[in-house]
Design an enzyme around this catalytic site. Sequence first.
Site, mmCIF file in Angstrom:
data_model
loop_
_atom_site.group_PDB
_atom_site.id
_atom_site.type_symbol
_atom_site.label_atom_id
_atom_site.label_comp_id
_atom_site.label_asym_id
_atom_site.label_seq_id
_atom_site.Cartn_x
_atom_site.Cartn_y
_atom_site.Cartn_z
ATOM 1 N N GLU A 162 -20.063 -26.033 -2.175
ATOM 2 C CA GLU A 162 -20.364 -25.933 -3.608
ATOM 3 C C GLU A 162 -21.856 -25.702 -3.842
ATOM 4 O O GLU A 162 -22.241 -24.957 -4.738
ATOM 5 C CB GLU A 162 -19.888 -27.187 -4.362
ATOM 6 N N ASP A 237 -12.300 -17.883 -3.042
ATOM 7 C CA ASP A 237 -13.514 -17.071 -3.210
ATOM 8 C C ASP A 237 -13.305 -15.695 -2.596
ATOM 9 O O ASP A 237 -13.687 -14.679 -3.172
ATOM 10 C CB ASP A 237 -14.701 -17.730 -2.491
HETATM 11 ZN ZN ZN Z 1 -15.865 -21.754 -3.252
#
Ligand code: ZN
Length: 343
Positions: A162, A237
């Site tokens: 993160e 992602d």
């Molecule tokens: Zn991520």
Amino acid sequence: MPWGGTEEPAWEGGHDEREQTLNQLLVEMDGFESNDGVILISATNRPDVLDPALMRPGRFDRQVVVPIPDVKGREAILRVHTKKNPLSGNVSLQVLARGTPGFTGADLENMVNEGALLAAKQGKSQIEMTDLEQAKDKVLMGTERKSMIIPYEERRNIAYHESGHTLVTKMIPGTDPIHKVTIIPRGRALGLTQRLPIDEKHIYPKDYLLNNIAVFMGGRAAEEIVLHIQTTGSHEDIEQSTELARKMVCEWGMSEKMGPLAFGQKEEQIFLGREFARHKDYSERTAQDIDEEIKQIVDNSYDSARKIIEENIDLLHSLANSLLERESLDGDQIDKIVKGEKI
Ligand code: ZN
């Protein structure tokens, strides 16, 4: 045949419930005289698949487009939904409206209800700003699952992942500001970097898209640089980056090599509003070129994310350590860490 209704009855039979409803609606509407003073209002999410018979003069002949509300609209909607609730003096609907871009009327209503529940649970007689802010996070990112036990190794991994997203976002000008980054599991996510656009955007420049792919890649890059591993934590992602890059090449004409052409016609399942299959309307050679261009876009963005993280590795460590210590960081706290200040 979806919405197969025409004005003629379907003799072949087999018409489904939908067609019967449509035909009945048309018959009823034709029964009104123009001076009856009856106004019929109807709503749809798919104006593109409406039967033209419905839209002829004297029927649903006026269309009012209702988009997602802008900041003023959101404030007005919040005013409606908070009317019956006792609000504390510290609640600013204007601030809440500014912090909720992309929220629909239903999301805002949900947020107010959640806020009221939170206030009631604590035995308060009024809803306070903190209740509504917490409710906003819940609507935006899902419910916190504080009871979920995550081993330290994994928490560290999530914290670096993160922090990678956060650092790349902060270092590239023009990306959406960060609302919050957290390593408390919420909904299906184990960690989350939540960004909020400053303004509603309607069109997206190429740079903005490339920057976004770099932000997506920031998580994986941070894990690789610090922990020397690749994990499954990046799968969303990677999926989103690939999809964005594919659209840039195949739909938005943003690849120099491929030019401003559209590749692959979509076949949609219209009633589900979902993309169903993709017609391949190009040669095998073009297919290879498209694949290469998509790969190039993602690879370049990965490289820039990696470079940003390597050049600011100390900041990455501070962000990750602060996250491990506090579990969540808001936009202001992140700004302080990036400036090298104490929080
Ligand atoms: Zn991520």
